[in-house]
Structure formats: C-alpha cells, structure tokens
Design a protein around this motif. Sequence first.
Motif, PDB file in Angstrom:
ATOM      1  N   LYS A 229       0.979  -1.081   0.144  1.00  0.00           N
ATOM      2  CA  LYS A 229      -0.070  -0.068   0.180  1.00  0.00           C
ATOM      3  C   LYS A 229       0.961   1.485  -0.148  1.00  0.00           C
ATOM      4  O   LYS A 229       0.371   2.451   0.088  1.00  0.00           O
ATOM      5  N   LYS A 230       2.269   1.047  -0.095  1.00  0.00           N
ATOM      6  CA  LYS A 230       3.223   2.482  -0.159  1.00  0.00           C
ATOM      7  C   LYS A 230       2.920   2.883   1.201  1.00  0.00           C
ATOM      8  O   LYS A 230       2.696   4.340   0.877  1.00  0.00           O
ATOM      9  N   ILE A 231       2.869   2.608   2.321  1.00  0.00           N
ATOM     10  CA  ILE A 231       2.800   3.277   3.392  1.00  0.00           C
ATOM     11  C   ILE A 231       4.022   3.539   3.952  1.00  0.00           C
ATOM     12  O   ILE A 231       5.068   2.912   4.306  1.00  0.00           O
ATOM     13  N   ASN A 232       3.997   4.921   4.351  1.00  0.00           N
ATOM     14  CA  ASN A 232       5.499   5.588   5.022  1.00  0.00           C
ATOM     15  C   ASN A 232       5.316   4.846   6.794  1.00  0.00           C
ATOM     16  O   ASN A 232       4.348   5.158   7.425  1.00  0.00           O
ATOM     17  N   MET A 233       6.566   4.128   6.980  1.00  0.00           N
ATOM     18  CA  MET A 233       6.399   3.657   8.353  1.00  0.00           C
ATOM     19  C   MET A 233       7.589   4.866   9.204  1.00  0.00           C
ATOM     20  O   MET A 233       8.776   4.697   8.674  1.00  0.00           O
ATOM     21  N   ASP A 234       6.975   5.360  10.022  1.00  0.00           N
ATOM     22  CA  ASP A 234       8.059   6.176  10.788  1.00  0.00           C
ATOM     23  C   ASP A 234       8.051   5.641  12.199  1.00  0.00           C
ATOM     24  O   ASP A 234       7.159   5.617  13.050  1.00  0.00           O
ATOM     25  N   GLY A 268      -0.389   6.180   2.857  1.00  0.00           N
ATOM     26  CA  GLY A 268      -0.642   6.944   4.122  1.00  0.00           C
ATOM     27  C   GLY A 268       0.842   6.737   4.934  1.00  0.00           C
ATOM     28  O   GLY A 268       1.845   6.530   4.476  1.00  0.00           O
ATOM     29  N   THR A 269       0.535   7.231   6.520  1.00  0.00           N
ATOM     30  CA  THR A 269       1.603   7.192   7.158  1.00  0.00           C
ATOM     31  C   THR A 269       1.299   6.393   8.569  1.00  0.00           C
ATOM     32  O   THR A 269       0.038   6.929   8.973  1.00  0.00           O
ATOM     33  N   ILE A 270       2.022   5.413   8.914  1.00  0.00           N
ATOM     34  CA  ILE A 270       2.193   4.861  10.384  1.00  0.00           C
ATOM     35  C   ILE A 270       3.316   5.433  11.095  1.00  0.00           C
ATOM     36  O   ILE A 270       4.384   4.954  10.823  1.00  0.00           O
ATOM     37  N   SER A 271       2.926   5.826  12.381  1.00  0.00           N
ATOM     38  CA  SER A 271       4.178   6.274  13.164  1.00  0.00           C
ATOM     39  C   SER A 271       4.042   5.204  14.373  1.00  0.00           C
ATOM     40  O   SER A 271       2.924   5.359  15.000  1.00  0.00           O
ATOM     41  N   THR A 285       3.201   4.043  21.187  1.00  0.00           N
ATOM     42  CA  THR A 285       1.925   4.717  20.485  1.00  0.00           C
ATOM     43  C   THR A 285       2.151   4.146  18.994  1.00  0.00           C
ATOM     44  O   THR A 285       3.091   4.286  18.405  1.00  0.00           O
ATOM     45  N   ILE A 286       0.882   3.701  18.482  1.00  0.00           N
ATOM     46  CA  ILE A 286       0.785   3.378  17.279  1.00  0.00           C
ATOM     47  C   ILE A 286      -0.259   4.327  16.589  1.00  0.00           C
ATOM     48  O   ILE A 286      -1.614   4.364  16.727  1.00  0.00           O
ATOM     49  N   LYS A 287       0.247   5.390  15.632  1.00  0.00           N
ATOM     50  CA  LYS A 287      -0.686   6.213  15.100  1.00  0.00           C
ATOM     51  C   LYS A 287      -0.770   6.243  13.621  1.00  0.00           C
ATOM     52  O   LYS A 287       0.253   5.890  13.073  1.00  0.00           O
ATOM     53  N   ASP A 288      -1.671   6.226  13.115  1.00  0.00           N
ATOM     54  CA  ASP A 288      -1.952   6.003  11.562  1.00  0.00           C
ATOM     55  C   ASP A 288      -2.614   7.296  11.170  1.00  0.00           C
ATOM     56  O   ASP A 288      -3.449   7.999  11.711  1.00  0.00           O
ATOM     57  N   THR A 289      -2.639   7.568   9.663  1.00  0.00           N
ATOM     58  CA  THR A 289      -3.512   8.543   9.103  1.00  0.00           C
ATOM     59  C   THR A 289      -4.826   7.734   8.439  1.00  0.00           C
ATOM     60  O   THR A 289      -4.954   8.274   7.143  1.00  0.00           O
ATOM     61  N   GLY A 290      -5.234   6.975   8.962  1.00  0.00           N
ATOM     62  CA  GLY A 290      -6.485   6.255   8.261  1.00  0.00           C
ATOM     63  C   GLY A 290      -7.694   6.799   8.565  1.00  0.00           C
ATOM     64  O   GLY A 290      -7.835   8.077   8.608  1.00  0.00           O
ATOM     65  N   ILE A 291      -8.892   6.207   8.407  1.00  0.00           N
ATOM     66  CA  ILE A 291     -10.236   6.559   8.116  1.00  0.00           C
ATOM     67  C   ILE A 291     -10.676   7.031   9.572  1.00  0.00           C
ATOM     68  O   ILE A 291     -11.599   7.910   9.589  1.00  0.00           O
ATOM     69  N   GLY A 292     -10.082   6.676  10.782  1.00  0.00           N
ATOM     70  CA  GLY A 292     -10.405   7.314  12.030  1.00  0.00           C
ATOM     71  C   GLY A 292     -11.790   6.597  12.396  1.00  0.00           C
ATOM     72  O   GLY A 292     -12.314   5.900  11.789  1.00  0.00           O
ATOM     73  N   MET A 293     -12.188   7.337  13.596  1.00  0.00           N
ATOM     74  CA  MET A 293     -13.420   6.839  14.149  1.00  0.00           C
ATOM     75  C   MET A 293     -14.433   7.913  14.806  1.00  0.00           C
ATOM     76  O   MET A 293     -13.531   8.717  15.293  1.00  0.00           O
TER      77      MET A 293
END
Length: 372
Positions: A229-234, A268-271, A285-293
């Motif tokens: 998915k070409k996700i950036n892993m920070d 997107g990005t996952i930190s 902490t596992i933070k993403d730039t996904g769809i959220g809630m």
Amino acid sequence: MKLPEYVKRILGMLAVVTALTVMWSLSYWITETLYDAIHTRPHEFGRLLINSILGFFLFGCSVFLITQIKWVKNRQDRFLHPMIQAMKMMAEGNFNIDLSYYRNQFNDRGDHPYYKIIDSITHMADRLGEMEEMRQEFISNVSHEIQSPLTSISGFAHALKNDSLNPKERERYLHIIEMESVRLSKLSDNLLKLTSLEDDHFTLDREEYRLDHQLRRIILANEPQWTEKKINMDIDLEHVTVHADRDLMDQVWTNLIHNSIKFTPEQGTISIRAFAQTGGKVMVTIKDTGIGMDHDSRMHIFERFYKADESRNRHLGGSGLGLSIVKKIIDLHGGEIKVESELGRGTAMIVSCDTNQVTLNKGGEGEKDEQR
C-alpha cells in the motif's frame, strides 16, 4: 395514625424487656415451688444459674409460640413468599424481577434484615440479567460470524459443480473458499484465545526482553502488507527492556499494527513510538493517518465482535475480536490501552504499562528511521 420509627423501636424494646421480666418471674416461681416440693434448696449461685437457663428457655418457647400465631405467620409469609418466588424465577432463567413494592414496605430502612435480603436479590437479578444479555449477544454474534463464511463456502462449492465454469472462474471460487476457511480458522483461534485468557487459572509466562527489538521484528514481518500500500513507516524506538509475556505481547503489537495497515489508505503514514518514562512506565504509541473513528466507535472499540462502520469496511474482513484480545492481554499485564481518533483524521493507539521491571538502557538515545 402511623407511629414514627423511633417510637416503634422504643415500644419494641419495652415489649422485649417486659417479656423477659415475665419469663424470669415465672422461672423464679416455678423453681421456688420445686424446691419446696423436694425440700432441697441449692446454693445461691446454682439457683441463679437454673433460673437464668429456665428463663431463657421459657422466653424462647414464648417467641416460638408467637410466631405460630396465624396473623404473625401471614405477615412473615407476605414478605418471604415473594422472595422465595423471585429466587425460583432466577433459577429458571427469568431475571425480570421487581420487588420494589415489598422493599418500600420498610420505608427504605437499610438496616432491616428483609430490606437487605430484598436489595441483595434485586441486585443479583440485575447482574444476572446483564450477564444473560451478554451471553445471548455473544452467541448471536458467534453464530453470525460462523454462518457468513459457511454460506460463502457452501455457495461457491456448489457453483464449482458446474462443468461449464472456465478455469479463471474456478480459480476465483476456490480462492474465495480458501479465504473464508482461513477466516473461520482465525475466528476459532481467537475464541479459544479469549477463553484461555479469561480462565481464572491463567498465568503469564513473563521474561525480560527488548521491547524495541520485538516491535521492529513485527514491523518487518508485516513489510509485504505496508509496502503493497506504499505506506510510510515512521519508527522511533528507544532501547527499552520489559518484563512481560513475549508471546502474548507479540499478539498485541501484531493486532494493532495490522489494524493500522488495514485502515490506512495508500501512501499514508503509520508512526510507531516506544519509550520509557520516569517512574517505571513504558509507553507505546501506534498512530496512523487512516479513516479514523467517531465518538460512538471509540466507546465500543474494545467490545467483542464490535466493528466500526461495518457496512463500509465489510471487504476488510475481521471478526471484531482482535482488540478485545489486545485489551485483555494488556489488562493481565496491569497496563492500560487508550484510543485517540477523529473520523477521517486517523487513529492513535496508546499502550502504557506501570511496572518496576521496565528499564531504559542508557547506552543510546533511541533509534529513529523512516521506511517506505
């Protein structure tokens, strides 16, 4: 006219004192008559002891006889019968019990034995009713989760009997059957895992290991998913050593990272951050730039079988048990997991554990890298 409560209590005490006085007087008269008849008089202490025993015996007999009076028995039965019936109803599985009328007869006197019994029965019925609702909901959810893949497997297996299918269609049907079988297997594994974690005799197999090494290993194990998915892993992981159950914590980080990858769009990005704080607390902490809630989803996200916006994300799969397992494992370690999220603006899962066995290696200031 209704007497005040304190007046009733005073009258009750006077009645008991009067009854004791009468019984002791009767005891004295009986023993004195007996001594005169046998021409023998015991020592003064002996006479006092005999009078006391006989007085207590006569008082007990009088209380028993009073309780046998019809109007007294009817008054007792008026309160005991509903409580007995309520317990019979609970034994039969009916927890819809209302004893408020009988509880109100005591004017909310919390010290009265009947009031306490009625209050305990009501509380027990409410708790058992909640547990029964949870059990029924759990069975319904399990049945639904099992029925859905079984229906797909049955339907596509039947379709494979059609000799006119071309190889491409046949391969697609077989792939769907395989995926649904894997889904059933995962559901079974997760149910067994939850059952074992909730066993009262379950014990953690703790050991000391490097948390940053564990997280890095799991991130690399999921590389095919996030690179696709070409996700950036920070990644920013301090050198942290923890004392925990390595296998169970593997499942925690795997589930959380899988969720982030699943709900993060392409590019997107996952930190992922891990660091030790003062006072022996480690935080991940596992933070993403996904769809959220939204707020409602955040309130229920750790419940069994809960799926946020199931209609929109049905194609993403999952049984809704992953985060329930994560929460249970974190609780067993004495930690806490929180979720911070906004609809359309990503999600952050924050795991923290308070333990004296968490240490920060001073040899390095941490490692930070960004991968695509």
